[in-house]
Design a protein around this motif. Sequence first.
Motif, PDB file in Angstrom:
ATOM      1  N   ASP A  70       0.957  -1.127  -0.113  1.00 25.13           N
ATOM      2  CA  ASP A  70       0.064   0.277   0.330  1.00 25.13           C
ATOM      3  C   ASP A  70       0.972   1.100  -0.034  1.00 25.13           C
ATOM      4  O   ASP A  70       0.402   2.288  -0.944  1.00 25.13           O
ATOM      5  CB  ASP A  70      -1.001   0.257   1.169  1.00 25.13           C
ATOM      6  CG  ASP A  70      -1.802  -1.193   1.391  1.00 25.13           C
ATOM      7  OD1 ASP A  70      -1.895  -0.859  -0.295  1.00 25.13           O
ATOM      8  OD2 ASP A  70      -2.564  -1.475   1.834  1.00 25.13           O
ATOM      9  N   GLU A  71       2.122   1.443   0.501  1.00 27.76           N
ATOM     10  CA  GLU A  71       2.724   3.075   0.740  1.00 27.76           C
ATOM     11  C   GLU A  71       3.230   2.941  -0.284  1.00 27.76           C
ATOM     12  O   GLU A  71       3.274   3.882  -1.276  1.00 27.76           O
ATOM     13  CB  GLU A  71       3.818   2.286   2.570  1.00 27.76           C
ATOM     14  CG  GLU A  71       4.565   3.540   1.944  1.00 27.76           C
ATOM     15  CD  GLU A  71       5.979   3.051   3.311  1.00 27.76           C
ATOM     16  OE1 GLU A  71       6.991   4.413   3.000  1.00 27.76           O
ATOM     17  OE2 GLU A  71       5.953   2.198   3.852  1.00 27.76           O
ATOM     18  N   THR A  73       1.991   1.798  -3.499  1.00 31.18           N
ATOM     19  CA  THR A  73       1.345   2.301  -4.345  1.00 31.18           C
ATOM     20  C   THR A  73       0.731   4.063  -4.296  1.00 31.18           C
ATOM     21  O   THR A  73       1.011   4.826  -5.013  1.00 31.18           O
ATOM     22  CB  THR A  73      -0.159   1.523  -4.331  1.00 31.18           C
ATOM     23  OG1 THR A  73       0.422   0.167  -4.341  1.00 31.18           O
ATOM     24  CG2 THR A  73      -0.853   2.073  -5.151  1.00 31.18           C
ATOM     25  N   ASP A  74       1.075   3.801  -2.707  1.00 30.90           N
ATOM     26  CA  ASP A  74       0.402   5.583  -2.236  1.00 30.90           C
ATOM     27  C   ASP A  74       1.768   6.563  -2.875  1.00 30.90           C
ATOM     28  O   ASP A  74       1.953   7.281  -3.506  1.00 30.90           O
ATOM     29  CB  ASP A  74       1.025   5.965  -0.859  1.00 30.90           C
ATOM     30  CG  ASP A  74      -0.857   5.416  -0.095  1.00 30.90           C
ATOM     31  OD1 ASP A  74      -1.416   4.982  -1.241  1.00 30.90           O
ATOM     32  OD2 ASP A  74      -0.624   5.251   0.988  1.00 30.90           O
ATOM     33  N   ARG A  75       2.604   6.259  -2.587  1.00 23.81           N
ATOM     34  CA  ARG A  75       4.728   6.766  -3.429  1.00 23.81           C
ATOM     35  C   ARG A  75       4.230   7.196  -4.772  1.00 23.81           C
ATOM     36  O   ARG A  75       4.860   8.085  -5.042  1.00 23.81           O
ATOM     37  CB  ARG A  75       5.602   6.170  -2.864  1.00 23.81           C
ATOM     38  CG  ARG A  75       6.269   6.116  -1.492  1.00 23.81           C
ATOM     39  CD  ARG A  75       7.443   5.334  -0.782  1.00 23.81           C
ATOM     40  NE  ARG A  75       7.424   5.717   0.402  1.00 23.81           N
ATOM     41  CZ  ARG A  75       8.361   6.866   0.495  1.00 23.81           C
ATOM     42  NH1 ARG A  75       8.913   7.512  -0.492  1.00 23.81           N
ATOM     43  NH2 ARG A  75       8.534   7.122   1.585  1.00 23.81           N
ATOM     44  N   ALA A  77       1.695   6.492  -6.745  1.00 22.60           N
ATOM     45  CA  ALA A  77       0.136   7.571  -7.360  1.00 22.60           C
ATOM     46  C   ALA A  77       1.145   8.975  -6.729  1.00 22.60           C
ATOM     47  O   ALA A  77       0.686   9.778  -7.903  1.00 22.60           O
ATOM     48  CB  ALA A  77      -1.134   7.147  -6.499  1.00 22.60           C
ATOM     49  N   ARG A  78       1.257   9.459  -5.778  1.00 17.04           N
ATOM     50  CA  ARG A  78       1.583  10.686  -5.303  1.00 17.04           C
ATOM     51  C   ARG A  78       2.840  10.876  -6.846  1.00 17.04           C
ATOM     52  O   ARG A  78       2.368  12.310  -7.177  1.00 17.04           O
ATOM     53  CB  ARG A  78       2.407  11.036  -3.677  1.00 17.04           C
ATOM     54  CG  ARG A  78       3.070  12.632  -3.877  1.00 17.04           C
ATOM     55  CD  ARG A  78       3.587  12.040  -2.334  1.00 17.04           C
ATOM     56  NE  ARG A  78       1.953  12.074  -1.459  1.00 17.04           N
ATOM     57  CZ  ARG A  78       2.398  10.235  -0.523  1.00 17.04           C
ATOM     58  NH1 ARG A  78       3.932  10.163  -1.259  1.00 17.04           N
ATOM     59  NH2 ARG A  78       1.537  10.012   0.047  1.00 17.04           N
ATOM     60  N   ARG A 142      -2.765  -0.865  -9.490  1.00 19.25           N
ATOM     61  CA  ARG A 142      -3.477   0.442  -9.626  1.00 19.25           C
ATOM     62  C   ARG A 142      -3.175   1.860  -9.102  1.00 19.25           C
ATOM     63  O   ARG A 142      -3.621   3.163  -9.501  1.00 19.25           O
ATOM     64  CB  ARG A 142      -3.377   0.353  -7.343  1.00 19.25           C
ATOM     65  CG  ARG A 142      -5.046  -0.445  -6.996  1.00 19.25           C
ATOM     66  CD  ARG A 142      -4.227  -0.302  -5.718  1.00 19.25           C
ATOM     67  NE  ARG A 142      -2.954  -1.215  -4.851  1.00 19.25           N
ATOM     68  CZ  ARG A 142      -2.571  -1.288  -3.411  1.00 19.25           C
ATOM     69  NH1 ARG A 142      -3.290  -0.899  -2.791  1.00 19.25           N
ATOM     70  NH2 ARG A 142      -1.942  -2.049  -3.210  1.00 19.25           N
TER      71      ARG A 142
END
Length: 430
Positions: A70-71, A73-75, A77-78, A142
């Motif tokens: 998840d982290e 993906t978050d990184r 995506a940002r 994602r």
Amino acid sequence: MPDRSLLLRWAADTWRSFEAMTDPDSGLPTDAIAVDLDPATRSGYTSPTNIGGLLWCTVAARDLGLLGPDEATDRMARLLGTLARMEVHDESGMFFNWYDDRTGALLHRMPGGGDPIHPFLSSVDNGWLAAGLMVAAAAEPRVRDAAHLVLDRMHFGVFHDAGAGPEGVGGRLTGGFWVEDPGQPTRRASFVAGHAEVLHTVHHYDLLDSEPRIASYVGMAHGQIPTEHYAALDAPLRHFRGRDVVPTFGGSMFEALMPTIFVPEARWAPTTWGVNEARTVALQREYALDEQGYGYWGFSPCARPGEGYGVFGVPPIAWLDEGYPSEQGGEVVVTPHASAMALLVEPEEAAENLVRLERDLGAYGPGGFVDAVDVRTGRTAGRHLSLDQSMVLGALADVLADDCLRRWFATEQVEAVLRPVVAARRMPLG
């Protein structure tokens, strides 16, 4: 196979440098940071290559278990959200050379009141960015749409001069182009139907064994550069220590091996690329240890001990007359990223060299290997370069995680285009 726990330690520490180099708001990496990872030492600027490197290193860290899914993906995506908002050349979707690493704004002057910049769009730098986008899109569903939002507007035909090189449709890639007069010689041209003319470099990339082939691979994979281009690139020979080798421009390691982090050239073409990569690494090692008696090996462009940046190589295996030097100003500068990539070719020898660089010369810190060290004095560069750290972690990930970056880049669709081209390419190796 070298000790897995040792390689994982190196990978974990290298990823720590990326955590320190990444702006928490924009998600962009800085170009360089001091070895103590103090955020105040961030360079203030970034490049397309740096951004692509952070994308593939985030995937690498996830696949190595250094970062939760998840982290990761978050990184990504940002970063991709910032990338989608950054200024590009509208018609080709290509990115300029330097941006602010906090905001993504296009830079017209280097931070801190530095030199003015004539914004340039590099074929090689955009090739590395596209490689990172391809890895991210394949590795994480994602972020696939966000990655393709940027990737699908990039057209590598903008760099492909079909009229350059030998007669036929092979052509050559230019170094890149400006949209405004840079105050140096240029060639006004358009290589994509319907695109306005831009100001290209007057030089082209002619050599097969050189880092620009990543842009060739990306362009061919997307049908924007004809596959005949690859067959038409020059593959001259150098003869050193009883072996023929197809040289790189300056005799450096990253020119020869950085594309292999993504394209399994030696597996697809064992009698050509496989032989040449093995000889390149062996001759780098033998030149340093047997010919010159340096005690350590691995030459490639890198940060110089003290200040600045330098190009280093093994002159006898360079196409350029005299090649990139292995010594400059009395310094013999070895860079760990060269040996890290050599893990893909000579794992035991490369690991042993890296162990000694850390143990004997202290070329290591909380963020992994320091960018370079003078083997005569032990003086280090004192900093990490994002580009070079991305080679270290990329190579370690392929070794430790079953060629993960090669698998994410060379998907079934990409392999179907590139593998026959790579396998068919002849090299006159004796």
